[in-house]
Design a protein around this motif. Sequence first.
Motif: not given
Length: 394
Positions: A97-99, A106-110, A116-120, A199-205
């Motif tokens: 939730a914090l991520i 930061s306007k990287l999602i709305d 849900t993807h992001g760099p590895a 972090l966007r791609g790994t927010k559930h970790k």
Amino acid sequence: GLKGSPRGWNITFHNFLIEIGFTQSPIDPCLYYINGLWVLTWVDDTLKVGTTEAIKWFEKECEKRFEINHVDAVEMFVGIEIKRDRANRTMELTQTALIEKMLKKSKLIDEENQPTHGPATPMTENSKVSKADCCKGDKKLIEEMRTLGFDYASAAASALYVSICTRPDIAFAVKEHCKVMSDPGPKHVPSLKRLLKHLRGTKHKGLFFSASDDFVPSFTADYFEVPYDLTLNAYCDASFGDDPDTRRSPQGFVAMLCGAAISWFCQGQKSTSLSTAEAELIALADAIKEVKYIRETMTFLDLKQPGPTIIQEDNMAVVSTAHNPGKHHGKLKHVAIRVRSVQENVLEFQIIDVVHCTTKLMIADILTKALGKEQFTRLAAAILGYCELKDSEF
């Protein structure tokens, strides 16, 4: 509220806990203990661990004095989501939730489009953040930063909180970006955005703790019956002269328990090392201080370690120096006090044992440099507790 309100509340609640019989921990002032119950406080939130009877007694005592809400199954504490699977005896700590809140700011999602993807990896391999790219009063660069419309300091600070609580895998990348937080330049923005997209791609970790098959703890009214499964294991590493601005060495440390990290640091060393062995020795000396504190904390929790704590180290010169007084004296005599401190804890007090491990198994390597995709993915999974590194893999 008033400026002194937080301190006033802390004194009030502390006095209340002492009055009803709690003992304040000498290790952490926010931790209190009474037979069958530990209470951790953070401002006006408390986390209770103990027997059902002790918890009910504590709640009734609180209700006599304060207006208070109780939660039977804790799902969040200070922004950290707690997920327990009692059947499989696992616990996961995340900050999804914090991520998400940070990414929206930061306007990287709305609300409508949430990729849900992001760099590895949080940083490109071997990349570094340099103060040479700061604005330094340059009006053109300052104007360019303004046009980008990106709150660098807020994003870096939010990422720092996540890395401190549940995501040691991004600690190095966060440390690199935070060192220019007071004067970021336009070149730093894409790099920090890459970290946020990761972090966007790994927010559930998060941190994933698990018990082994033979781990059967029991919590009585007086103490934990400690199984030997709760043995602390630590790693420390340094990357010689890798800071592009100071030529000092980044160092990292992580302590592992129940499969995941429970304590870690990622920082630049305070002096310039003249060799790899010196940089690694400084990291080891600082790691020993952290391990001693953790051991004291575990002793307070009736989880006393049965023997010396093993610190994994991938530099043979440092391993031999730790066990052999006089070894490499000519090369390390200018840091003789650190050498003596290490040897004292290893040979005389026998609370630490320094053991060599290969670089591929060095989990702390993720805390000292920007790794490539394959190595980062392996070490990130290991430090978070999702897998265990084994010699047979290499």
